[in-house]
Design an enzyme around this catalytic site. Structure first.
Site, PDB file in Angstrom:
ATOM      1  N   TYR A 271      -2.165  -0.626  10.824  1.00  0.00           N
ATOM      2  CA  TYR A 271      -2.250  -1.085   9.437  1.00  0.00           C
ATOM      3  C   TYR A 271      -0.983  -0.778   8.652  1.00  0.00           C
ATOM      4  O   TYR A 271      -0.444  -1.644   7.955  1.00  0.00           O
ATOM      5  CB  TYR A 271      -3.459  -0.423   8.775  1.00  0.00           C
ATOM      6  CG  TYR A 271      -3.614  -0.644   7.295  1.00  0.00           C
ATOM      7  CD1 TYR A 271      -4.126  -1.836   6.806  1.00  0.00           C
ATOM      8  CD2 TYR A 271      -3.293   0.360   6.376  1.00  0.00           C
ATOM      9  CE1 TYR A 271      -4.299  -2.041   5.442  1.00  0.00           C
ATOM     10  CE2 TYR A 271      -3.463   0.174   5.014  1.00  0.00           C
ATOM     11  CZ  TYR A 271      -3.969  -1.030   4.555  1.00  0.00           C
ATOM     12  OH  TYR A 271      -4.136  -1.232   3.212  1.00  0.00           O
TER      13      TYR A 271
ATOM     14  N   LYS B 287       1.694  -3.149   6.074  1.00  0.00           N
ATOM     15  CA  LYS B 287       1.915  -2.931   4.649  1.00  0.00           C
ATOM     16  C   LYS B 287       3.389  -2.643   4.352  1.00  0.00           C
ATOM     17  O   LYS B 287       3.905  -3.023   3.295  1.00  0.00           O
ATOM     18  CB  LYS B 287       1.012  -1.807   4.145  1.00  0.00           C
ATOM     19  CG  LYS B 287      -0.463  -2.206   4.110  1.00  0.00           C
ATOM     20  CD  LYS B 287      -0.679  -3.410   3.208  1.00  0.00           C
ATOM     21  CE  LYS B 287      -2.126  -3.790   3.073  1.00  0.00           C
ATOM     22  NZ  LYS B 287      -2.369  -4.889   2.114  1.00  0.00           N
TER      23      LYS B 287
ATOM     24  N   SER C  28       0.853  -1.198   0.000  1.00  0.00           N
ATOM     25  CA  SER C  28       0.000   0.000   0.000  1.00  0.00           C
ATOM     26  C   SER C  28       0.881   1.236   0.000  1.00  0.00           C
ATOM     27  O   SER C  28       2.037   1.193   0.452  1.00  0.00           O
ATOM     28  CB  SER C  28      -0.892   0.008   1.249  1.00  0.00           C
ATOM     29  OG  SER C  28      -1.569   1.236   1.380  1.00  0.00           O
TER      30      SER C  28
END
Length: 262
Positions: free
Chosen positions: A165, A169, A152
């Site tokens: 998160y 990533k 990401s």
């Protein structure tokens, strides 16, 4: 005309919706003859996976689809996915490690369970499926394949509600870089795609804020949010022989979001 993935077997995790689904459809469109599609396995994704299987096999008569349910954070799911793929098609040429979650949460009050679940799905799940498929690619004849990790833009920048998160990533990006080094001797390539803001179920609630949504659009050089199919082309490229000398690379697919400082 033969497609970029002609006669290849493609395995995709988190394939029932969003980016995974778009990659599955485009892989079939580009000539993949075998698709191993993993999905979570709850009632909703079960229905979606069967609908996707029917759609692909109807639209692309040369493609066959095997679907595999399971929690990607469970090591048994990776083992089962490879077993189903090899049982159905004899080999796996491409892995798209896509399954992931992002339950937006405030950092200071975040329950430990939110951190642990996000890490176990996004990072542990990626490690497990990449390891399992890489072992298959090492042992098959002809040896080798292409692995694409869906990282990401969040691997490169921060987000207030993404403190759990973004590290996962970044970890996927790092995993692909190290796997490129570890697996090159087996003719296995490993690369990462870094999506920007793509409209999927993972961020539907976040983007329901009209002001935030408009600000994201204004920050994106191409003037729109991404769609799942915007990722499918770059993934197919990295999976194909057009990228036969590309490994350890990271490809931003963000409409110019990252470079826009204004």
């Amino acid at each position: 005309m033969a497609g970029l993935l002609s006669n290849k077997v493609v395995c995709i995790t988190g394939a029932s919706r969003g980016i995974g689904r778009a990659c599955a459809v485009e892989s079939a469109n580009q000539g993949a003859t075998g698709l191993v599609l993993h999905y979570l396995g709850d009632k909703e994704t079960e229905t979606e996976a069967h609908e996707l299987k029917t759609e692909i096999e109807t639209r692309f008569p040369n493609a066959r689809v095997a679907i595999v349910p399971g929690d990607i954070a469970d090591p048994a799911t990776a083992t089962k996915t490879v077993e189903v793929g090899v049982g159905a098609f004899g080999r796996i040429d491409v892995l798209v490690s896509n399954a992931g979650i992002c339950p937006f949460a405030e950092f200071l009050t975040m329950p430990l369970a939110t951190w642990e679940r996000t890490r176990s799905v996004n990072l542990d799940g990626s490690f497990l499926i990449v390891q399992a498929v890489a072992n298959q690619m090492k042992n098959q004849i002809p040896q080798g394949g292409s692995i694409i990790g869906v990282s990401s833009i969040s691997a490169l920048v921060g987000g207030e509600m993404q403190c759990h998160y973004t590290p996962t990533k970044a970890g996927i990006l790092s995993l692909m870089q190290s796997c490129a080094v570890a697996l090159g001797k087996y003719n296995i390539r490993a690369n990462a795609v870094l999506p920007g803001t793509i409209e999927t179920d993972i961020n539907k609630q976040d983007l329901s804020d009209a002001v935030k949504r408009e600000n994201m659009i204004k920050r994106t050089a191409l003037g729109r949010l991404g769609r799942p199919d915007d990722l499918a082309g770059p993934v197919v490229f990295l999976a194909s022989d057009l990228a036969k000398y590309v490994t350890g690379a990271s490809l931003l697919v963000d409409g110019g979001l990252f470079v826009n400082l204004q």
